[in-house]
Design a protein around this motif. Structure first.
Motif, PDB file in Angstrom:
ATOM      1  N   LEU A 166       0.837  -1.214   0.000  1.00  0.00           N
ATOM      2  CA  LEU A 166       0.000   0.000   0.000  1.00  0.00           C
ATOM      3  C   LEU A 166       0.868   1.258   0.000  1.00  0.00           C
ATOM      4  O   LEU A 166       0.605   2.224  -0.722  1.00  0.00           O
ATOM      5  CB  LEU A 166      -0.912   0.006   1.242  1.00  0.00           C
ATOM      6  N   ILE A 167       1.919   1.236   0.819  1.00  0.00           N
ATOM      7  CA  ILE A 167       2.805   2.396   0.917  1.00  0.00           C
ATOM      8  C   ILE A 167       3.583   2.579  -0.387  1.00  0.00           C
ATOM      9  O   ILE A 167       3.738   3.693  -0.896  1.00  0.00           O
ATOM     10  CB  ILE A 167       3.760   2.232   2.127  1.00  0.00           C
ATOM     11  N   THR A 168       4.075   1.470  -0.934  1.00  0.00           N
ATOM     12  CA  THR A 168       4.870   1.543  -2.166  1.00  0.00           C
ATOM     13  C   THR A 168       4.023   2.047  -3.340  1.00  0.00           C
ATOM     14  O   THR A 168       4.477   2.882  -4.132  1.00  0.00           O
ATOM     15  CB  THR A 168       5.468   0.158  -2.487  1.00  0.00           C
ATOM     16  N   GLN A 169       2.794   1.530  -3.440  1.00  0.00           N
ATOM     17  CA  GLN A 169       1.894   1.974  -4.516  1.00  0.00           C
ATOM     18  C   GLN A 169       1.669   3.491  -4.443  1.00  0.00           C
ATOM     19  O   GLN A 169       1.723   4.187  -5.453  1.00  0.00           O
ATOM     20  CB  GLN A 169       0.550   1.252  -4.371  1.00  0.00           C
ATOM     21  N   ARG A 170       1.424   3.975  -3.225  1.00  0.00           N
ATOM     22  CA  ARG A 170       1.164   5.407  -3.031  1.00  0.00           C
ATOM     23  C   ARG A 170       2.415   6.218  -3.379  1.00  0.00           C
ATOM     24  O   ARG A 170       2.343   7.240  -4.047  1.00  0.00           O
ATOM     25  CB  ARG A 170       0.748   5.663  -1.579  1.00  0.00           C
ATOM     26  N   TYR A 171       3.560   5.734  -2.902  1.00  0.00           N
ATOM     27  CA  TYR A 171       4.805   6.473  -3.154  1.00  0.00           C
ATOM     28  C   TYR A 171       5.113   6.538  -4.650  1.00  0.00           C
ATOM     29  O   TYR A 171       5.474   7.598  -5.186  1.00  0.00           O
ATOM     30  CB  TYR A 171       5.994   5.844  -2.406  1.00  0.00           C
ATOM     31  N   MET A 172       4.961   5.404  -5.342  1.00  0.00           N
ATOM     32  CA  MET A 172       5.276   5.376  -6.781  1.00  0.00           C
ATOM     33  C   MET A 172       4.314   6.271  -7.560  1.00  0.00           C
ATOM     34  O   MET A 172       4.703   6.942  -8.516  1.00  0.00           O
ATOM     35  CB  MET A 172       5.238   3.944  -7.302  1.00  0.00           C
ATOM     36  N   HIS A 173       3.052   6.299  -7.132  1.00  0.00           N
ATOM     37  CA  HIS A 173       2.061   7.154  -7.793  1.00  0.00           C
ATOM     38  C   HIS A 173       2.418   8.627  -7.616  1.00  0.00           C
ATOM     39  O   HIS A 173       2.399   9.408  -8.569  1.00  0.00           O
ATOM     40  CB  HIS A 173       0.673   6.865  -7.215  1.00  0.00           C
ATOM     41  N   GLN A 174       2.751   9.007  -6.385  1.00  0.00           N
ATOM     42  CA  GLN A 174       3.040  10.417  -6.101  1.00  0.00           C
ATOM     43  C   GLN A 174       4.332  10.885  -6.758  1.00  0.00           C
ATOM     44  O   GLN A 174       4.430  12.020  -7.209  1.00  0.00           O
ATOM     45  CB  GLN A 174       3.152  10.643  -4.584  1.00  0.00           C
TER      46      GLN A 174
END
Lengths: 406, 140
Positions: A166-174
Protein backbone atom coordinates in the motif's frame (compact mmCIF):
# COMPACT_ATOMS: atom_id res chain seq x y z
CA UNK A 1 -4.18 25.88 22.08
CA UNK A 2 -1.01 24.20 23.26
CA UNK A 3 1.85 26.58 23.84
CA UNK A 4 5.13 26.21 21.96
CA UNK A 5 7.76 24.34 23.90
CA UNK A 6 11.43 24.05 23.04
CA UNK A 7 13.10 21.21 24.91
CA UNK A 8 16.28 22.23 26.73
CA UNK A 9 18.92 19.88 25.30
CA UNK A 10 22.20 19.44 27.19
CA UNK A 11 24.99 21.59 25.85
CA UNK A 12 27.91 19.78 24.22
CA UNK A 13 30.59 19.35 26.84
CA UNK A 14 28.25 19.53 29.83
CA UNK A 15 29.16 17.00 32.52
CA UNK A 16 26.02 14.88 32.26
CA UNK A 17 25.71 14.99 28.47
CA UNK A 18 24.95 11.40 27.43
CA UNK A 19 27.69 9.62 25.47
CA UNK A 20 27.77 6.42 23.42
CA UNK A 21 31.09 4.78 24.25
CA UNK A 22 30.84 1.18 23.05
CA UNK A 23 29.05 -1.10 20.63
CA UNK A 24 28.82 -4.85 20.15
CA UNK A 25 27.21 -6.94 17.44
CA UNK A 26 27.19 -10.53 16.18
CA UNK A 27 26.46 -11.61 12.57
CA UNK A 28 22.87 -11.40 11.30
CA UNK A 29 21.38 -14.26 9.30
CA UNK A 30 19.95 -17.71 9.89
CA UNK A 31 21.76 -19.27 12.84
CA UNK A 32 19.49 -21.93 14.35
CA UNK A 33 22.27 -23.16 16.65
CA UNK A 34 22.55 -19.80 18.40
CA UNK A 35 20.37 -19.42 21.51
CA UNK A 36 18.44 -16.29 22.37
CA UNK A 37 20.20 -15.66 25.68
CA UNK A 38 23.59 -16.72 24.30
CA UNK A 39 23.21 -13.99 21.66
CA UNK A 40 22.37 -11.39 24.32
CA UNK A 41 25.34 -12.27 26.50
CA UNK A 42 27.78 -12.27 23.55
CA UNK A 43 26.57 -8.93 22.13
CA UNK A 44 26.63 -7.40 25.63
CA UNK A 45 30.13 -8.68 26.31
CA UNK A 46 31.37 -7.19 23.03
CA UNK A 47 29.79 -3.80 23.79
CA UNK A 48 31.12 -3.69 27.35
CA UNK A 49 34.60 -4.58 26.12
CA UNK A 50 34.38 -1.96 23.37
CA UNK A 51 33.41 0.60 26.05
CA UNK A 52 36.54 -0.42 28.02
CA UNK A 53 34.42 -1.25 31.04
CA UNK A 54 34.10 -4.29 33.29
CA UNK A 55 30.67 -5.93 33.31
CA UNK A 56 30.29 -4.85 36.92
CA UNK A 57 30.47 -1.20 35.82
CA UNK A 58 26.98 -1.51 34.32
CA UNK A 59 24.37 -0.18 36.74
CA UNK A 60 21.33 0.01 34.45
CA UNK A 61 20.03 -2.36 31.74
CA UNK A 62 17.61 -1.21 29.03
CA UNK A 63 16.22 -4.06 26.94
CA UNK A 64 14.95 -3.94 23.40
CA UNK A 65 12.22 -6.57 22.95
CA UNK A 66 12.23 -9.68 20.80
CA UNK A 67 9.19 -10.57 18.68
CA UNK A 68 9.80 -14.28 18.05
CA UNK A 69 8.15 -15.56 21.22
CA UNK A 70 6.47 -14.61 24.47
CA UNK A 71 8.62 -16.77 26.83
CA UNK A 72 11.87 -15.10 25.72
CA UNK A 73 10.20 -11.69 25.92
CA UNK A 74 9.07 -12.55 29.46
CA UNK A 75 12.68 -13.38 30.33
CA UNK A 76 13.64 -9.89 29.22
CA UNK A 77 10.91 -8.31 31.31
CA UNK A 78 11.73 -10.31 34.42
CA UNK A 79 15.45 -9.48 34.66
CA UNK A 80 16.93 -12.72 33.36
CA UNK A 81 19.56 -10.66 31.52
CA UNK A 82 20.78 -9.15 34.81
CA UNK A 83 21.33 -12.63 36.21
CA UNK A 84 22.91 -14.03 33.02
CA UNK A 85 25.40 -11.14 32.98
CA UNK A 86 26.24 -11.62 36.65
CA UNK A 87 24.71 -8.25 37.47
CA UNK A 88 21.97 -9.32 39.87
CA UNK A 89 22.50 -7.54 43.16
CA UNK A 90 24.43 -4.87 41.25
CA UNK A 91 22.17 -3.11 38.74
CA UNK A 92 19.60 -0.59 39.88
CA UNK A 93 17.03 -1.74 37.33
CA UNK A 94 16.48 -3.81 34.21
CA UNK A 95 13.63 -2.58 32.05
CA UNK A 96 12.22 -3.15 28.58
CA UNK A 97 11.27 -0.29 26.25
CA UNK A 98 9.03 -1.13 23.31
CA UNK A 99 7.78 0.84 20.31
CA UNK A 100 8.44 -1.76 17.61
CA UNK A 101 10.96 -0.72 14.95
CA UNK A 102 11.56 2.67 16.55
CA UNK A 103 12.45 1.16 19.93
CA UNK A 104 16.16 1.90 19.49
CA UNK A 105 15.41 5.62 19.35
CA UNK A 106 13.14 5.51 22.38
CA UNK A 107 15.53 3.28 24.34
CA UNK A 108 18.28 5.78 23.55
CA UNK A 109 16.16 8.66 24.79
CA UNK A 110 15.49 6.74 27.99
CA UNK A 111 19.11 5.75 28.55
CA UNK A 112 20.31 9.29 27.81
CA UNK A 113 17.69 10.71 30.19
CA UNK A 114 18.79 8.39 32.99
CA UNK A 115 22.41 9.46 32.47
CA UNK A 116 21.64 13.17 32.12
CA UNK A 117 19.49 13.19 35.26
CA UNK A 118 22.15 11.38 37.25
CA UNK A 119 20.05 8.26 37.78
CA UNK A 120 22.42 5.93 35.96
CA UNK A 121 26.16 5.87 35.38
CA UNK A 122 26.71 3.19 32.71
CA UNK A 123 23.67 1.96 30.79
CA UNK A 124 23.73 -1.23 28.71
CA UNK A 125 21.15 -1.35 25.90
CA UNK A 126 20.83 -4.73 24.16
CA UNK A 127 18.65 -6.63 21.71
CA UNK A 128 18.47 -10.24 20.54
CA UNK A 129 16.12 -11.68 17.92
CA UNK A 130 15.55 -15.14 16.45
CA UNK A 131 13.31 -14.31 13.50
CA UNK A 132 15.52 -16.14 11.02
CA UNK A 133 15.09 -19.45 12.81
CA UNK A 134 11.44 -19.02 13.78
CA UNK A 135 8.51 -20.72 12.03
CA UNK A 136 7.74 -18.50 9.02
CA UNK A 137 3.95 -18.93 9.00
CA UNK A 138 3.88 -18.23 12.75
CA UNK A 139 5.80 -14.99 12.14
CA UNK A 140 3.47 -14.02 9.26
CA UNK A 141 0.49 -14.63 11.51
CA UNK A 142 2.06 -12.70 14.38
CA UNK A 143 2.72 -9.76 12.06
CA UNK A 144 -0.83 -9.99 10.72
CA UNK A 145 -2.33 -9.58 14.17
CA UNK A 146 -0.01 -7.19 15.97
CA UNK A 147 -0.16 -3.56 14.88
CA UNK A 148 -3.27 -4.13 12.75
CA UNK A 149 -6.67 -3.20 14.24
CA UNK A 150 -8.62 -6.44 14.69
CA UNK A 151 -11.98 -4.67 14.38
CA UNK A 152 -11.32 -2.54 11.31
CA UNK A 153 -8.47 -3.85 9.19
CA UNK A 154 -7.98 -7.56 9.92
CA UNK A 155 -11.33 -8.29 8.14
CA UNK A 156 -9.72 -7.05 4.89
CA UNK A 157 -6.95 -9.69 5.06
CA UNK A 158 -4.25 -7.10 5.68
CA UNK A 159 -0.77 -8.26 6.67
CA UNK A 160 2.71 -6.69 6.77
CA UNK A 161 3.74 -7.19 3.13
CA UNK A 162 0.35 -5.75 2.10
CA UNK A 163 1.06 -2.65 4.21
CA UNK A 164 4.38 -2.38 2.37
CA UNK A 165 2.48 -2.74 -0.91
CA UNK A 166 0.00 0.00 0.00
CA UNK A 167 2.80 2.40 0.92
CA UNK A 168 4.87 1.54 -2.17
CA UNK A 169 1.89 1.97 -4.52
CA UNK A 170 1.16 5.41 -3.03
CA UNK A 171 4.81 6.47 -3.15
CA UNK A 172 5.28 5.38 -6.78
CA UNK A 173 2.06 7.15 -7.79
CA UNK A 174 3.04 10.42 -6.10
CA UNK A 175 6.67 10.42 -7.23
CA UNK A 176 6.32 8.84 -10.64
CA UNK A 177 9.11 6.43 -9.71
CA UNK A 178 9.50 3.39 -11.95
CA UNK A 179 9.91 -0.25 -10.89
CA UNK A 180 13.57 0.00 -11.97
CA UNK A 181 14.13 3.04 -9.74
CA UNK A 182 12.50 1.29 -6.78
CA UNK A 183 14.62 -1.82 -7.36
CA UNK A 184 17.74 0.37 -7.33
CA UNK A 185 17.12 1.01 -3.62
CA UNK A 186 17.47 -2.68 -2.74
CA UNK A 187 20.47 -2.99 -5.07
CA UNK A 188 22.28 -0.10 -3.33
CA UNK A 189 21.60 -1.56 0.11
CA UNK A 190 22.93 -4.92 -1.04
CA UNK A 191 26.12 -3.26 -2.25
CA UNK A 192 26.62 -1.86 1.27
CA UNK A 193 25.88 -5.29 2.81
CA UNK A 194 28.58 -6.74 0.57
CA UNK A 195 31.02 -4.56 2.56
CA UNK A 196 29.75 -5.66 5.99
CA UNK A 197 30.97 -9.05 7.29
CA UNK A 198 28.17 -9.04 9.91
CA UNK A 199 25.42 -8.65 7.28
CA UNK A 200 23.12 -11.53 6.33
CA UNK A 201 23.94 -11.03 2.65
CA UNK A 202 27.63 -10.16 2.94
CA UNK A 203 28.52 -12.74 0.30
CA UNK A 204 25.49 -12.54 -2.03
CA UNK A 205 25.03 -9.89 -4.69
CA UNK A 206 21.66 -8.63 -5.95
CA UNK A 207 20.75 -7.09 -9.30
CA UNK A 208 17.74 -5.13 -10.52
CA UNK A 209 17.12 -7.88 -13.09
CA UNK A 210 16.87 -10.47 -10.32
CA UNK A 211 14.46 -8.29 -8.33
CA UNK A 212 12.19 -7.46 -11.27
CA UNK A 213 12.25 -11.09 -12.42
CA UNK A 214 11.06 -12.34 -9.03
CA UNK A 215 7.36 -12.92 -8.42
CA UNK A 216 5.03 -10.22 -7.15
CA UNK A 217 4.18 -10.70 -3.47
CA UNK A 218 1.93 -7.70 -2.83
CA UNK A 219 1.84 -5.38 -5.86
CA UNK A 220 4.03 -3.53 -6.59
CA UNK A 221 6.47 -5.32 -4.24
CA UNK A 222 8.49 -8.23 -5.64
CA UNK A 223 9.82 -11.15 -3.59
CA UNK A 224 13.36 -9.74 -3.55
CA UNK A 225 12.03 -6.40 -2.29
CA UNK A 226 10.65 -8.01 0.89
CA UNK A 227 12.74 -7.99 4.07
CA UNK A 228 14.44 -11.26 4.96
CA UNK A 229 13.81 -12.32 8.55
CA UNK A 230 17.06 -12.83 10.45
CA UNK A 231 18.59 -13.85 13.76
CA UNK A 232 20.88 -11.28 15.32
CA UNK A 233 21.93 -9.36 18.39
CA UNK A 234 23.53 -6.04 19.19
CA UNK A 235 24.28 -3.81 22.14
CA UNK A 236 25.64 -0.42 23.08
CA UNK A 237 26.77 1.34 26.23
CA UNK A 238 25.92 4.91 27.21
CA UNK A 239 27.46 6.97 29.98
CA UNK A 240 28.06 10.65 30.78
CA UNK A 241 30.62 12.85 29.05
CA UNK A 242 32.49 13.01 32.36
CA UNK A 243 32.80 9.24 32.54
CA UNK A 244 33.50 8.91 28.80
CA UNK A 245 36.45 11.27 29.02
CA UNK A 246 38.16 9.09 31.61
CA UNK A 247 38.88 6.30 29.11
CA UNK A 248 38.04 7.52 25.62
CA UNK A 249 39.43 10.09 23.22
CA UNK A 250 36.19 10.17 21.23
CA UNK A 251 32.53 9.33 21.78
CA UNK A 252 29.15 10.07 20.26
CA UNK A 253 26.54 12.46 21.65
CA UNK A 254 22.94 13.22 20.77
CA UNK A 255 22.68 16.69 19.30
CA UNK A 256 18.90 16.57 19.36
CA UNK A 257 15.96 14.40 18.49
CA UNK A 258 12.53 14.66 16.97
CA UNK A 259 9.51 12.42 16.75
CA UNK A 260 5.96 12.18 15.45
CA UNK A 261 3.39 9.42 15.89
CA UNK A 262 1.29 9.70 12.75
CA UNK A 263 -1.14 6.80 13.20
CA UNK A 264 -1.84 3.39 14.69
CA UNK A 265 -3.86 1.97 11.77
CA UNK A 266 -2.23 2.00 8.35
CA UNK A 267 -5.63 3.05 6.97
CA UNK A 268 -5.71 6.17 9.12
CA UNK A 269 -2.52 7.95 8.11
CA UNK A 270 -3.30 11.28 6.47
CA UNK A 271 -0.89 10.42 3.64
CA UNK A 272 0.96 7.10 3.47
CA UNK A 273 3.36 8.69 0.98
CA UNK A 274 4.51 11.18 3.65
CA UNK A 275 4.04 9.60 7.12
CA UNK A 276 5.43 11.48 10.16
CA UNK A 277 8.88 12.41 8.87
CA UNK A 278 8.29 16.08 8.02
CA UNK A 279 7.10 16.91 11.54
CA UNK A 280 9.82 14.85 13.22
CA UNK A 281 12.58 16.39 11.07
CA UNK A 282 11.47 19.93 11.87
CA UNK A 283 11.85 19.23 15.59
CA UNK A 284 15.12 17.29 15.28
CA UNK A 285 16.86 19.86 13.07
CA UNK A 286 15.81 22.74 15.32
CA UNK A 287 17.04 20.88 18.40
CA UNK A 288 20.41 20.00 16.86
CA UNK A 289 20.93 23.32 15.03
CA UNK A 290 22.10 21.36 12.00
CA UNK A 291 20.37 19.55 9.19
CA UNK A 292 20.73 17.21 6.22
CA UNK A 293 23.22 19.46 4.41
CA UNK A 294 25.58 19.12 7.41
CA UNK A 295 25.32 15.32 7.76
CA UNK A 296 28.13 13.01 6.66
CA UNK A 297 25.84 9.98 6.52
CA UNK A 298 22.46 8.65 7.60
CA UNK A 299 21.08 5.36 8.92
CA UNK A 300 17.32 5.21 8.27
CA UNK A 301 14.79 2.42 8.80
CA UNK A 302 14.26 0.52 5.56
CA UNK A 303 12.02 -2.55 5.90
CA UNK A 304 10.70 -1.71 2.41
CA UNK A 305 12.29 0.47 -0.27
CA UNK A 306 9.42 2.97 -0.30
CA UNK A 307 9.52 3.30 3.49
CA UNK A 308 13.13 4.45 3.14
CA UNK A 309 12.42 6.74 0.15
CA UNK A 310 9.57 8.47 2.00
CA UNK A 311 11.77 8.96 5.08
CA UNK A 312 14.64 10.42 3.03
CA UNK A 313 12.26 12.96 1.48
CA UNK A 314 10.71 13.88 4.84
CA UNK A 315 14.24 14.26 6.25
CA UNK A 316 15.02 16.51 3.22
CA UNK A 317 18.05 14.35 2.41
CA UNK A 318 16.33 13.93 -1.00
CA UNK A 319 14.10 16.46 -2.77
CA UNK A 320 10.39 15.57 -2.70
CA UNK A 321 9.67 12.69 -5.06
CA UNK A 322 13.32 12.15 -6.03
CA UNK A 323 14.65 9.61 -3.52
CA UNK A 324 14.21 6.50 -5.68
CA UNK A 325 15.66 8.26 -8.73
CA UNK A 326 18.65 9.37 -6.63
CA UNK A 327 19.24 5.76 -5.69
CA UNK A 328 19.01 4.84 -9.37
CA UNK A 329 21.68 7.45 -10.15
CA UNK A 330 23.94 6.00 -7.43
CA UNK A 331 23.87 8.85 -4.91
CA UNK A 332 23.44 6.48 -1.93
CA UNK A 333 25.56 3.54 -3.12
CA UNK A 334 29.11 2.83 -1.89
CA UNK A 335 31.27 5.43 -3.61
CA UNK A 336 28.27 7.73 -4.09
CA UNK A 337 27.86 11.27 -2.75
CA UNK A 338 25.92 10.38 0.40
CA UNK A 339 26.61 7.21 2.44
CA UNK A 340 23.34 5.69 3.64
CA UNK A 341 22.49 2.55 5.64
CA UNK A 342 26.11 1.55 5.46
CA UNK A 343 25.52 -1.80 7.20
CA UNK A 344 23.19 -2.88 4.37
CA UNK A 345 20.01 -1.89 6.20
CA UNK A 346 17.19 -4.21 7.20
CA UNK A 347 16.73 -5.16 3.55
CA UNK A 348 20.21 -6.64 3.17
CA UNK A 349 21.87 -6.88 6.59
CA UNK A 350 18.75 -8.81 7.69
CA UNK A 351 15.47 -7.86 9.36
CA UNK A 352 16.06 -8.72 13.00
CA UNK A 353 12.62 -7.55 14.12
CA UNK A 354 12.72 -4.66 16.55
CA UNK A 355 16.49 -5.07 16.41
CA UNK A 356 16.69 -4.01 12.75
CA UNK A 357 16.43 -0.37 13.76
CA UNK A 358 18.90 -0.97 16.56
CA UNK A 359 21.41 -2.38 14.06
CA UNK A 360 21.15 0.84 12.04
CA UNK A 361 21.68 2.93 15.19
CA UNK A 362 24.70 0.80 16.15
CA UNK A 363 26.13 1.28 12.66
CA UNK A 364 25.69 5.05 12.99
CA UNK A 365 27.57 5.03 16.30
CA UNK A 366 30.21 2.73 14.79
CA UNK A 367 30.78 5.11 11.87
CA UNK A 368 31.13 8.14 14.16
CA UNK A 369 33.53 6.22 16.42
CA UNK A 370 35.51 5.48 13.21
CA UNK A 371 35.32 1.72 13.84
CA UNK A 372 33.58 0.58 10.64
CA UNK A 373 36.74 -0.87 9.09
CA UNK A 374 38.53 -0.02 5.87
CA UNK A 375 35.84 -1.39 3.56
CA UNK A 376 33.01 0.93 4.48
CA UNK A 377 34.19 3.56 6.96
CA UNK A 378 32.96 7.01 5.91
CA UNK A 379 36.14 9.13 6.04
CA UNK A 380 36.20 11.54 8.98
CA UNK A 381 32.48 11.05 9.74
CA UNK A 382 31.32 13.69 12.25
CA UNK A 383 27.53 13.82 11.98
CA UNK A 384 24.94 11.11 11.34
CA UNK A 385 21.15 11.27 11.09
CA UNK A 386 19.43 8.14 12.45
CA UNK A 387 15.78 7.49 11.63
CA UNK A 388 13.46 4.81 12.97
CA UNK A 389 9.82 3.83 12.60
CA UNK A 390 7.66 1.13 14.19
CA UNK A 391 4.44 -0.82 13.71
CA UNK A 392 2.67 0.01 10.47
CA UNK A 393 5.12 2.97 10.13
CA UNK A 394 3.13 4.54 12.96
CA UNK A 395 5.86 6.98 13.90
CA UNK A 396 8.99 8.74 12.71
CA UNK A 397 11.82 9.02 15.23
CA UNK A 398 15.04 10.91 14.55
CA UNK A 399 18.35 11.03 16.42
CA UNK A 400 20.96 13.61 15.47
CA UNK A 401 24.29 11.98 16.35
CA UNK A 402 27.55 13.93 16.67
CA UNK A 403 31.12 12.76 17.17
CA UNK A 404 32.86 14.37 20.13
CA UNK A 405 36.66 14.52 20.29
CA UNK A 406 38.18 15.02 23.71
CA UNK B 1 -25.54 -5.65 35.85
CA UNK B 2 -23.34 -2.70 35.16
CA UNK B 3 -23.11 -0.07 37.84
CA UNK B 4 -21.40 2.38 35.53
CA UNK B 5 -22.86 2.98 32.09
CA UNK B 6 -23.52 5.81 29.68
CA UNK B 7 -20.35 5.30 27.71
CA UNK B 8 -19.25 2.78 25.10
CA UNK B 9 -17.83 -0.01 27.21
CA UNK B 10 -16.17 -2.40 24.76
CA UNK B 11 -15.15 -3.08 21.17
CA UNK B 12 -18.30 -5.09 20.46
CA UNK B 13 -20.44 -2.07 21.23
CA UNK B 14 -18.23 -0.01 18.97
CA UNK B 15 -18.15 -2.37 16.00
CA UNK B 16 -21.56 -4.04 16.04
CA UNK B 17 -23.58 -1.16 14.47
CA UNK B 18 -21.04 -0.91 11.62
CA UNK B 19 -21.17 -4.64 10.90
CA UNK B 20 -24.98 -4.68 11.18
CA UNK B 21 -25.24 -1.85 8.63
CA UNK B 22 -22.80 -3.61 6.27
CA UNK B 23 -24.98 -6.73 6.47
CA UNK B 24 -27.88 -4.57 5.24
CA UNK B 25 -25.73 -3.18 2.44
CA UNK B 26 -25.27 0.22 4.06
CA UNK B 27 -22.05 2.06 4.95
CA UNK B 28 -22.15 4.10 8.12
CA UNK B 29 -19.53 6.05 10.05
CA UNK B 30 -19.58 7.39 13.57
CA UNK B 31 -20.66 10.99 14.11
CA UNK B 32 -20.15 13.31 17.07
CA UNK B 33 -23.40 14.68 18.49
CA UNK B 34 -21.60 17.75 19.81
CA UNK B 35 -19.25 18.92 17.04
CA UNK B 36 -20.77 16.94 14.13
CA UNK B 37 -17.37 15.51 13.11
CA UNK B 38 -17.62 12.29 11.08
CA UNK B 39 -15.36 9.67 12.70
CA UNK B 40 -13.79 6.55 11.19
CA UNK B 41 -12.59 4.25 12.65
CA UNK B 42 -15.13 4.64 15.45
CA UNK B 43 -13.77 5.79 18.80
CA UNK B 44 -14.84 5.83 22.44
CA UNK B 45 -14.61 9.61 22.43
CA UNK B 46 -14.64 12.15 19.64
CA UNK B 47 -11.01 12.72 18.51
CA UNK B 48 -11.91 16.33 17.67
CA UNK B 49 -13.79 17.68 20.72
CA UNK B 50 -13.45 14.67 23.09
CA UNK B 51 -17.19 14.39 23.58
CA UNK B 52 -18.55 11.01 24.66
CA UNK B 53 -21.86 11.61 22.88
CA UNK B 54 -21.54 9.66 19.65
CA UNK B 55 -23.93 8.33 17.05
CA UNK B 56 -23.90 6.88 13.52
CA UNK B 57 -24.58 8.36 10.12
CA UNK B 58 -24.92 6.79 6.68
CA UNK B 59 -22.44 8.12 4.12
CA UNK B 60 -22.84 8.58 0.37
CA UNK B 61 -20.46 5.73 -0.45
CA UNK B 62 -18.43 7.88 -2.82
CA UNK B 63 -14.73 8.42 -2.32
CA UNK B 64 -11.22 8.40 -3.77
CA UNK B 65 -8.83 5.47 -3.76
CA UNK B 66 -5.73 6.55 -1.83
CA UNK B 67 -3.79 3.38 -2.54
CA UNK B 68 -4.26 -0.36 -3.06
CA UNK B 69 -2.32 -3.60 -3.22
CA UNK B 70 -2.96 -7.10 -4.53
CA UNK B 71 -1.77 -9.65 -2.01
CA UNK B 72 -0.64 -12.71 -3.98
CA UNK B 73 0.74 -14.93 -1.22
CA UNK B 74 1.09 -15.14 2.55
CA UNK B 75 -2.48 -14.52 3.69
CA UNK B 76 -2.89 -14.70 7.46
CA UNK B 77 -3.96 -18.17 8.67
CA UNK B 78 -6.99 -16.60 10.34
CA UNK B 79 -8.13 -15.10 7.02
CA UNK B 80 -9.79 -17.89 5.08
CA UNK B 81 -9.49 -16.42 1.57
CA UNK B 82 -7.23 -17.82 -1.13
CA UNK B 83 -4.98 -15.09 -2.61
CA UNK B 84 -4.89 -13.07 -4.74
CA UNK B 85 -7.16 -10.49 -3.22
CA UNK B 86 -7.08 -6.70 -3.31
CA UNK B 87 -6.98 -4.32 -0.33
CA UNK B 88 -7.32 -0.54 -0.62
CA UNK B 89 -7.62 2.63 1.42
CA UNK B 90 -10.57 4.85 0.48
CA UNK B 91 -11.02 8.45 1.56
CA UNK B 92 -14.75 9.05 1.73
CA UNK B 93 -16.27 12.26 0.36
CA UNK B 94 -17.41 13.01 3.91
CA UNK B 95 -13.76 13.08 5.07
CA UNK B 96 -12.92 9.91 6.99
CA UNK B 97 -10.95 7.07 5.42
CA UNK B 98 -10.92 3.31 5.87
CA UNK B 99 -9.22 0.09 4.81
CA UNK B 100 -11.43 -1.88 2.42
CA UNK B 101 -11.59 -4.67 -0.16
CA UNK B 102 -11.81 -3.89 -3.88
CA UNK B 103 -13.93 -5.84 -6.35
CA UNK B 104 -12.09 -7.05 -9.47
CA UNK B 105 -12.99 -5.42 -12.78
CA UNK B 106 -14.91 -7.11 -15.60
CA UNK B 107 -11.71 -8.92 -16.66
CA UNK B 108 -11.44 -10.60 -13.24
CA UNK B 109 -8.28 -8.66 -12.30
CA UNK B 110 -7.52 -5.43 -10.44
CA UNK B 111 -5.25 -4.12 -13.24
CA UNK B 112 -7.41 -1.12 -14.06
CA UNK B 113 -7.26 0.50 -10.61
CA UNK B 114 -5.07 3.60 -10.12
CA UNK B 115 -4.41 5.76 -7.06
CA UNK B 116 -6.66 8.83 -6.65
CA UNK B 117 -9.41 7.44 -8.88
CA UNK B 118 -13.09 7.68 -7.92
CA UNK B 119 -14.60 4.60 -6.26
CA UNK B 120 -17.96 3.81 -4.74
CA UNK B 121 -19.22 1.51 -2.00
CA UNK B 122 -20.45 -1.80 -3.44
CA UNK B 123 -21.26 -4.21 -0.60
CA UNK B 124 -20.19 -7.83 -0.83
CA UNK B 125 -22.68 -10.68 -0.47
CA UNK B 126 -24.26 -11.04 2.98
CA UNK B 127 -22.45 -14.32 3.67
CA UNK B 128 -19.08 -12.68 2.98
CA UNK B 129 -19.88 -9.69 5.21
CA UNK B 130 -21.09 -11.97 7.99
CA UNK B 131 -17.74 -13.76 7.98
CA UNK B 132 -15.49 -10.77 7.33
CA UNK B 133 -17.16 -7.43 8.11
CA UNK B 134 -15.21 -5.24 5.66
CA UNK B 135 -16.49 -2.53 3.33
CA UNK B 136 -16.05 -3.33 -0.38
CA UNK B 137 -15.62 -0.71 -3.12
CA UNK B 138 -15.55 -0.72 -6.90
CA UNK B 139 -14.51 1.71 -9.65
CA UNK B 140 -17.04 4.55 -9.97
Amino acid sequence: MTEMWTPPYPEPGSANDAAFIGIGEIPSGVYPERGFMAQIVEASARAIRDAQLAHTDIDQIVLIPCLHGIPDQADLIFSRVAEELGLHGRVKSSVMVHSGGSTSDNATRMAAGLVASGQARNVLVVYSERWGSADLQAMIDMLSVNGIPAEWEAPTGLQFNAIGGLITQRYMHQSGSTAEEMAAICVALRAWANLNPLAMYYEKTLSAEKILGSKLISDPIHAFECPFLADGAGAFVMTSATEAAKKHDAWVRIGGSGGCVSHYSAGQDADLGVLGWVEAAKEAYEAASWGPEDADLAEVYDSYAAVLAIALEGLRISPKGEAAREFYKGRFSPGGQFPLNTNGGLLSAGHTGVGGGTALLIEGIRQLLHRAGSQRQVPNAQRCIVGGTGGSYMDAQIMMLERVQR
Amino acid sequence: MSVDSGYIQNADELTQPFAAALAEGRLIVQMCNDCAAPIMYPKYRCPNCFSGSLDWQQVSGGGTLQTFTILRMGAPSSFDVEPPYCIGIVKLDEGPQLMCRLHPGADGTWDSYVCDQRVSFAPAAAAEVAERPAAWFTAA
